[in-house]
Write a protein that holds these residues in place. Structure first.
Motif, PDB file in Angstrom:
ATOM      1  N   TRP A   1       9.682 -39.536 -19.170  1.00  9.62           N
ATOM      2  CA  TRP A   1       8.308 -39.150 -18.830  1.00  9.62           C
ATOM      3  C   TRP A   1       7.563 -39.039 -20.145  1.00  9.62           C
ATOM      4  O   TRP A   1       8.113 -38.537 -21.142  1.00  9.62           O
ATOM      5  CB  TRP A   1       8.259 -37.806 -18.106  1.00  9.62           C
ATOM      6  CG  TRP A   1       6.855 -37.282 -17.929  1.00  9.62           C
ATOM      7  CD1 TRP A   1       6.043 -37.475 -16.863  1.00  9.62           C
ATOM      8  CD2 TRP A   1       6.097 -36.505 -18.866  1.00  9.62           C
ATOM      9  NE1 TRP A   1       4.824 -36.870 -17.067  1.00  9.62           N
ATOM     10  CE2 TRP A   1       4.836 -36.265 -18.297  1.00  9.62           C
ATOM     11  CE3 TRP A   1       6.362 -35.998 -20.136  1.00  9.62           C
ATOM     12  CZ2 TRP A   1       3.832 -35.543 -18.955  1.00  9.62           C
ATOM     13  CZ3 TRP A   1       5.366 -35.275 -20.800  1.00  9.62           C
ATOM     14  CH2 TRP A   1       4.120 -35.052 -20.198  1.00  9.62           C
TER      15      TRP A   1
ATOM     16  N   GLN B   1       8.033 -35.624 -11.522  1.00  6.08           N
ATOM     17  CA  GLN B   1       8.266 -36.685 -12.493  1.00  6.08           C
ATOM     18  C   GLN B   1       8.539 -36.128 -13.892  1.00  6.08           C
ATOM     19  O   GLN B   1       8.902 -36.874 -14.798  1.00  6.08           O
ATOM     20  CB  GLN B   1       7.034 -37.613 -12.559  1.00  6.08           C
ATOM     21  CG  GLN B   1       6.618 -38.216 -11.236  1.00  6.08           C
ATOM     22  CD  GLN B   1       7.675 -39.112 -10.651  1.00  6.08           C
ATOM     23  OE1 GLN B   1       8.365 -39.806 -11.388  1.00  6.08           O
ATOM     24  NE2 GLN B   1       7.816 -39.107  -9.330  1.00  6.08           N
TER      25      GLN B   1
ATOM     26  N   THR C   1       5.825 -42.429 -16.036  1.00  3.56           N
ATOM     27  CA  THR C   1       7.284 -42.341 -16.062  1.00  3.56           C
ATOM     28  C   THR C   1       7.850 -43.749 -16.001  1.00  3.56           C
ATOM     29  O   THR C   1       7.236 -44.662 -15.433  1.00  3.56           O
ATOM     30  CB  THR C   1       7.845 -41.527 -14.880  1.00  3.56           C
ATOM     31  OG1 THR C   1       7.555 -42.210 -13.661  1.00  3.56           O
ATOM     32  CG2 THR C   1       7.252 -40.143 -14.842  1.00  3.56           C
TER      33      THR C   1
ATOM     34  N   THR D   1      15.776 -42.619 -17.982  1.00  7.67           N
ATOM     35  CA  THR D   1      14.460 -42.233 -17.473  1.00  7.67           C
ATOM     36  C   THR D   1      13.671 -41.518 -18.547  1.00  7.67           C
ATOM     37  O   THR D   1      14.221 -40.744 -19.340  1.00  7.67           O
ATOM     38  CB  THR D   1      14.618 -41.293 -16.260  1.00  7.67           C
ATOM     39  OG1 THR D   1      15.439 -41.928 -15.276  1.00  7.67           O
ATOM     40  CG2 THR D   1      13.267 -40.963 -15.643  1.00  7.67           C
TER      41      THR D   1
END
Length: 760
Positions: free
Chosen positions: A119, A201, A146, A117
């Motif tokens: 951002w 996020q 994101t 992941t």
């Protein structure tokens, strides 16, 4: 704006919200060839880098420079924050891998998210950014977004701006508030229309070091601990038994701070102890060692104490050992304790969840624990502070009220209510009363003293604010929060050398602390070193991208350098993060005046006043909003509406603010030069330190990370002349004042820990 309180944070309310970065032991950064592609701003634990010219993985440290071709990866606990040379800001989540594929002076920047992941925030008006994944590539032009890679699937959410998600099978344009998904071999498609929470996020977590401050060494409820403290302090020392001394040290560590507890331990060591008593002494010593960053020693003491403790204290030793071992070795990974014994065990479990996952996960653990222990006031008190981290005002108020209904004298609950009153109700007197009571009950709470410094600074009681910060520093010298807040107070007063010492101390303790980076960025703005200022402010806003005040200061830095597009982006980001902040409208008004945009200036000045008064409480009256009224005065005068300007100048006039006399001199109806000269003289006698000669300076003066309190400003806002446009940049740097770290915090949530006790 939220206050930067430390009983949920680092410069403010007690629980440590981190935007990555505590500082476990790690190797020094490796020197790399220039030009570099980017630099690591913050890290969590267990992150690694493989350099383009080296085959082995190595632990990555803060301030490590990166080159094209380097690969970064995180483990199940790790997170990273990175600023690239094109000003792209990235936060890499757990179990993620990112390669820097291309970073050049011209052309698009290319990153490859191989798994996990991310951002990111790309700068408007800068180079393009492409992020490649196994399933699709995202073309970004100035936006917040994101992205998650799970095997063959790539999903993304656009928080601001627009992104094109493309693969050989097709392309889709994703706008703000929308999501999309792509799978290998299938065209990308919009998944759903979403309304994401930016903060959720941004990959926040709780700071592990602060868990030691949450760790009570006594199993007694907070109210019982307070009663025992009063009883034991009332006993003459010669009448106290060994058990009395041990109990006193345990409750003192919660209410009086570790220094007082350590002094009591010296008396205990002179006595003959049983095996169990020695284990309890080791437990207290271990929490002190952990708070002072002696992690190896803390781990040893927790391990020695653990077999000989009762179930509740043993649970504290289990979590304490986990914290200490994780902090001592940045590459160490182990499973956290599975058991949670009693309310305090649930708090440790929640804190661990907040570290490994996010604050909302910690909230869920606390909420479940409240069902099992409905009569414990500490659980809802901590839930209130966690709720503030995610800006859940309704839950914060409900939790505060519940905690105080169970124990009206609970220090954490009182500190949380003080934060709520100051941050959301603008009830400064009420906040001050609650905070004074919390400090009276727990005089060793360095976090409460830090919060008192912020509140006193917001009231312009600068002497009292400085004293409170110094007391907080004396209680916990290794906490960067009061150092950073004191530095900002000194910057307000142009005490530059003293401010720099505090900034250096804060960053020596925690090189990734966002408020310290913000303070140093502001320091460089005030000393005219704009490139250094911009670098620090980019780092600060990467370390905590949810902090609206960092965005405003970044906007000021871009504006001073003449970069209007990224400046406007930073202001828009600040507004998206905190639509109630009046300073955003003040900044926009200043820019409109600088551009001779009379309509825009009046519109934004009116919004500045509306937001200022909408805070309610102490700010509902027009006369309580000197800055907003004076700014509106300027805006009307730009349009030639002097009568309207005079109305607002008179309505907010204060004999204790230099700007009031300047306003009077501008709109004085009498043609007498004597009256005008008299007003100017009065202003000069009040505002003798830093005079800002342009409305932009007024807005910059208001940028702060603390309580939303109108403060006395020292500036001279003259009508824009033909030289005003060029003068704006040179004067703003010397006038950027009034940033007082929340805080956050954190406007935004903040980072630091809480305890019924020390809230270190």
């Amino acid at each position: 704006m939220l206050g930067r309180w430390k009983n949920i944070c680092r410069a403010g309310v007690a629980l440590a919200l981190v935007v990555p970065g505590f500082s476990p032991a790690a190797a020094d950064p490796v020197q790399r060839a220039t030009p570099v592609a980017g630099s690591v701003i913050a890290r969590k634990t267990g992150e690694e880098v493989r350099f383009i010219d080296v085959s082995n993985w190595r632990v990555v440290d803060i301030n490590q420079d990166l080159l094209t071709g380097d690969v970064l990866r995180t483990n199940a606990n790790g997170q990273l924050a990175i600023v690239f040379s094109d000003h792209t800001q990235v936060r890499l989540g757990r179990n993620s891998s990112l390669q820097v594929k291309k970073m050049a002076a011209s052309g698009d920047t290319t990153l490859e998210l191989q798994s996990g992941t991310i951002w990111a925030r790309a700068e408007r008006g800068g180079q393009g950014l492409t992020v490649e994944t196994p399933a699709a590539a995202a073309a970004i032009r100035g936006t917040d977004w994101t992205m998650m890679v799970e095997g063959a699937k790539t999903s993304m959410i656009v928080l601001e701006g627009r992104v094109a998600l493309t693969n050989p099978q097709g392309s889709v344009e994703v706008n703000e508030g929308e999501g999309a998904v792509a799978t290998i071999g299938q065209a990308p498609r919009k998944l759903v229309i979403v309304t994401p929470d930016d903060r959720e996020q941004m990959l926040f977590y709780l700071n592990l070091r602060d868990g030691f401050g949450l760790m009570p060494t006594s199993p007694l409820p907070a109210g019982r601990m307070a009663d025992e403290r009063r009883r034991l302090l009332g006993l003459p020392p010669e009448r106290r038994t060994t058990e009395d001394w041990l109990e006193l040290a345990e409750v003192q560590s919660a209410f009086d701070g570790r220094q007082v507890a350590a002094a009591t331990l010296q008396e205990i060591r002179r006595r003959k102890l049983t095996t169990t008593q020695k284990a309890r002494l080791d437990l207290i010593d271990a929490t002190i060692a952990g708070s002072e960053k002696r992690y190896d020693e803390a781990a040893r003491l927790f391990a020695a104490a653990l077999p000989h403790l009762d179930a509740s204290r043993r649970n504290m030793a289990q979590y304490g050992g986990y914290f200490a071992r994780s902090l001592a070795d940045p590459a160490h990974v182990e499973k956290p304790p599975s058991a949670a014994v009693g309310p305090y065990g649930a708090i440790m479990q929640a804190y661990t969840a907040g570290f490994l996952q996010n604050p909302r996960a910690a909230l869920d653990v606390i909420s479940q624990a409240e069902k099992r222990f409905p009569d414990d006031p500490t659980l809802p008190a901590i839930r209130a502070q966690l709720a503030q981290l995610i800006d859940d005002r309704a839950q914060m108020l409900e939790a505060v009220n519940r905690a105080l209904s169970l124990d009206p004298n609970h220090p954490i609950a009182l500190a949380a209510r003080a934060s709520y009153k100051a941050s959301y109700e603008s009830d400064i007197d009420g906040a001050l009363a609650d905070l004074n009571r919390a400090i009276e009950l727990a005089p060793g709470a360095s976090g409460s003293l830090n919060s008192m410094g912020l509140l006193q600074s917001a009231r312009d009681a600068n002497g009292e604010a400085e004293a409170a910060f110094l007391k907080a520093i004396a209680l916990d010298p290794q906490d960067p929060v009061p150092h950073a807040n004191l530095a900002i107070l000194y910057l307000d007063q142009s005490r530059m050398k003293e401010a720099k010492r505090q900034i250096d101390t804060a960053l020596a303790v925690d090189p990734s602390f966002d408020i310290a980076l913000l303070a140093r960025g502001r320091y460089y703005l005030q000393t005219g070193e704009r490139d250094k200022a911009l670098a620090d402010l980019l780092a600060a806003s990467t370390a905590n991208p949810a902090h609206s005040q960092s965005q405003l200061m970044l906007a000021a830095a871009h504006y001073e350098k003449g970069d209007r597009i990224p400046s406007a982006q930073a202001v828009d980001n600040a507004d998206r993060l905190d639509k109630n902040d009046p300073v955003i409208s003040a900044f926009r008004t200043a820019v409109d005046i600088d551009d001779y945009d009379a309509d825009g200036a009046i519109r934004n000045a009116q919004e500045f006043l509306r937001r200022s008064r909408a805070r309610g409480g102490d700010y509902s009256a027009l006369g309580a909003n000197q800055d907003a009224g004076s700014t509106l005065n300027n805006a009307f005068r730009l349009q030639g509406l002097d009568a309207w300007g005079r109305y607002y100048g008179d309505a907010v006039f204060s004999p204790f603010e230099g700007s009031g006399y300047i306003d009077q001199s501008k709109v004085a109806s009498s043609p007498s030069s004597t009256r005008r000269a008299s007003a100017m003289t009065m202003s000069s006698s009040i505002a003798t330190t830093h005079r800002a000669t342009h409305p932009l300076s007024r807005a910059c003066c208001l940028i702060r990370t603390c309580f939303p309190v109108a403060r006395a400003r020292q500036r001279c806002c003259a009508h824009p002349s033909s030289k005003a446009r060029s003068a704006a940049a040179s004067t703003a740097s010397t006038a950027i004042r009034g940033v007082s770290a929340r805080l956050r915090s954190r406007a935004s949530p903040t980072r630091r820990s809480l305890s019924a006790s020390t809230a270190t």
